[in-house]
Design a protein around this motif. Structure first.
Motif, mmCIF file in Angstrom:
data_model
loop_
_atom_site.group_PDB
_atom_site.id
_atom_site.type_symbol
_atom_site.label_atom_id
_atom_site.label_comp_id
_atom_site.label_asym_id
_atom_site.label_seq_id
_atom_site.Cartn_x
_atom_site.Cartn_y
_atom_site.Cartn_z
ATOM 1 N N ASP A 89 0.823 -1.212 0.000
ATOM 2 C CA ASP A 89 0.000 0.000 0.000
ATOM 3 C C ASP A 89 0.857 1.262 0.000
ATOM 4 O O ASP A 89 0.551 2.246 -0.694
ATOM 5 N N THR A 90 1.935 1.217 0.781
ATOM 6 C CA THR A 90 2.800 2.390 0.902
ATOM 7 C C THR A 90 3.491 2.716 -0.419
ATOM 8 O O THR A 90 3.479 3.863 -0.886
ATOM 9 N N VAL A 121 3.961 5.339 -6.190
ATOM 10 C CA VAL A 121 3.967 5.060 -7.631
ATOM 11 C C VAL A 121 2.777 5.732 -8.315
ATOM 12 O O VAL A 121 2.909 6.344 -9.383
ATOM 13 N N GLU A 122 1.604 5.627 -7.694
ATOM 14 C CA GLU A 122 0.418 6.251 -8.286
ATOM 15 C C GLU A 122 0.514 7.769 -8.285
ATOM 16 O O GLU A 122 -0.143 8.435 -9.095
ATOM 17 N N HIS A 179 4.003 -2.493 -9.101
ATOM 18 C CA HIS A 179 2.902 -1.548 -9.293
ATOM 19 C C HIS A 179 3.056 -0.711 -10.557
ATOM 20 O O HIS A 179 2.077 -0.095 -11.010
ATOM 21 N N ALA A 180 4.258 -0.665 -11.119
ATOM 22 C CA ALA A 180 4.479 0.100 -12.355
ATOM 23 C C ALA A 180 5.410 -0.684 -13.266
ATOM 24 O O ALA A 180 6.552 -0.281 -13.514
ATOM 25 N N PRO A 193 4.236 16.262 3.539
ATOM 26 C CA PRO A 193 3.878 14.851 3.486
ATOM 27 C C PRO A 193 3.301 14.506 2.127
ATOM 28 O O PRO A 193 2.777 15.360 1.415
ATOM 29 N N LEU A 194 3.412 13.223 1.762
ATOM 30 C CA LEU A 194 2.801 12.750 0.531
ATOM 31 C C LEU A 194 1.339 12.467 0.827
ATOM 32 O O LEU A 194 1.007 11.535 1.536
ATOM 33 N N ASP A 195 0.461 13.316 0.275
ATOM 34 C CA ASP A 195 -0.952 13.214 0.627
ATOM 35 C C ASP A 195 -1.541 11.862 0.308
ATOM 36 O O ASP A 195 -2.456 11.383 0.958
#
Length: 501
Positions: free
Chosen positions: A74-75, A80-81, A105-106, A262-264
């Protein structure tokens, strides 16, 4: 003869410009919980760890492994997304698992950056190439000539905004400089922080305490004893306003990066882990980080470990004590406001803020790169820090459950590779030794040292001349190099400091 801490003294006059003499003395003697305010204009590293205490008993290890892998997936997917497809790949299990999960994931989009410098571990470099092949990631090998490291030392100090302990931090600065030139970024993912949340280095705190004791023993020779109130600092509560990088209680942050934001998209769920029973991963009964010295007396890393041998001239046989006979506290043991609930967390926060993250975050930012550290994201760190110690360390092997959890991502020869102490790159062991020694002589001159106001200049010059005569594998090469590099860093920061308002 036991080492005695310098006695408290009057505050003395404030410098007309530059660093606080009190801060310089405290830093060299490890007499403060944080060196964040060494330079008032330094941008703080906001290291926030979840206030989690490890569970005591493990019940179902397979369930814990599945939970840990899910949190990791998930992290990394969140990063990646958000558009980040580039990773820093050293070849250790942490960066290997990061590269593999990003590639999952990519697929076909990941680019991995690795560093070729003379003290890089040959096995890890081979493993980095293997990981790029099995994940389909494009591998970019960044060559760092030894000759550039002395020339970039001053630049790295100013970029990191703090002292540098060894040339590894300079190599990191050079790595990001060249990676950016070759088109990296603007955002890279780093495996930094995995050891701190997953207990990757058995005996890390004991080793760090021994290193602090070594540093203090040498610092007594380098400091004017009347110039530092070390005993007061090591006994009294932290003064108001000094928060050791702490965020207000209850504030939740995602990824730690060098943009300060932070990465939202990062997961922030309050995932709890459940305890378990278990088995050792097949294929390795070895130790994760043996403390004995390597073949041919290769020096150990002077960032995280200390030499086992002692030199009676420079290392006390007992830990340093204060003038009342009490063993001095390690910096992360000092009283501080809003202290984290366990010594493990306080140590993790200290080592991240003081040693690990400045080269990763500030050094990269100097070149326009943002480095993010998924292992320190709120969601993953909360799960990792709640795991029972019994599933993380076995027979001297660190990060056991994580290695087991990523078995579908990382080949056995990489995930079960025995972690050895990294080569302790000092000026003495460098292929460009003479250039390093020239740099030391230039920056550790009497005028430079006197400008710091608390340095025993003749004592330091004597230590430096002794150091220059040491063989590279001498037990004191690492400790003395740490001291001299700290002093050189301080002299550089002093020379570039602006006059206070």
């Amino acid at each position: 003869m036991p080492t005695r801490a310098p006695k408290a003294s009057p505050a003395g006059k404030a410098p007309s410009r530059g660093l606080s003499p009190r801060a310089v003395g405290d830093l060299l003697f490890h007499a403060r919980a944080s060196n964040a305010d060494l330079r008032p204009d330094a941008e703080p590293l906001r290291v926030t760890l979840p206030r989690v205490v490890r569970e005591a008993v493990a019940r179902d290890e397979e369930e814990l492994a599945a939970r840990l892998l899910s949190a990791w997936s998930d992290t990394v997917r969140a990063h990646v997304e958000a558009g980040t497809h580039e990773v820093s790949l050293s070849g250790g299990v942490d960066s290997a698992a990061l590269c593999a999960m990003a590639a999952r994931h990519a697929p076909g989009k990941v680019r991995a950056w690795t560093m070729d410098v003379h003290f890089a571990d040959a096995v890890e470099r081979s493993n980095a190439r293997r990981m790029a092949k099995v994940t389909g990631a494009e591998l970019v090998d960044v060559h760092i000539p030894d000759s550039v490291l002395p020339d970039l030392f001053e630049h790295a100090v100013l970029a990191n905004q703090t002292v540098i302990l060894n040339a590894r931090a300079v190599a990191s600065y050079a790595f990001y400089l060249e990676a950016r030139r070759q088109g990296a970024g603007p955002i890279l993912l780093s495996g930094a922080g995995a050891d701190e949340v997953l207990q990757g280095t058995p005996g890390a705190r004991a080793s760090a305490k021994a290193r602090v004791d070594e540093d203090r023993t040498l610092a007594v020779r380098a400091l004017r004893l009347e110039a530092m109130a070390a005993v007061d600092n090591l006994r009294a509560p932290f003064r108001a306003g000094s928060r050791d990088h702490e965020e207000p209680p209850g504030e939740v942050r995602g990824a730690v990066d060098n943009s300060g934001s932070p990465l939202d998209e990062a997961p922030r769920g309050d995932q709890e882990s459940k305890p378990s029973t278990g088995h050792f991963p097949s294929g390795n009964g070895g130790s994760d980080q043996p403390m004995g010295r390597r073949e041919d007396s290769t020096p150990v890393d002077n960032l995280r470990t200390v030499s086992e041998r002692r030199n009676s001239d420079h290392a006390s046989r007992a830990p340093p004590v204060d003038n009342l006979g009490t063993r001095l506290a390690a910096p992360w043991e000092l009283p501080q406001e809003d202290a984290l609930p366990s010594e493990e967390l306080r140590y993790a926060k200290w080592v991240l803020a003081e040693l690990i993250l400045p080269p990763e975050l500030r050094g990269a930012r100097a070149h326009g790169l943002t480095v993010r550290t998924p292992y320190l994201d709120e969601g993953f760190a909360r799960v990792a820090l709640a795991l029972p110690e019994s599933v993380l360390q076995r027979d001297g092997f660190g990060k056991w459950l994580f290695r087991h959890a990523v078995r579908s991502l990382v080949p056995d020869e990489v995930r079960l590779a025995r972690k050895t102490p990294r080569y302790g790159h000092t000026a003495l062991s460098s292929p460009v030794r003479s250039r390093w020694l020239e740099l030391y002589r230039a920056w550790l001159s009497p005028a430079r040292l006197d400008s710091l106001q608390v340095i025993n200049t003749q004592g330091v010059l004597g230590l430096m001349e002794r150091y220059f005569r040491l063989p590279p594998d001498d037990a004191q090469a690492g400790p003395m190099d740490r001291l001299l590099m700290r002093l050189m860093s301080l002299a550089m920061l002093q020379a570039h400091s602006k006059a206070p308002p």
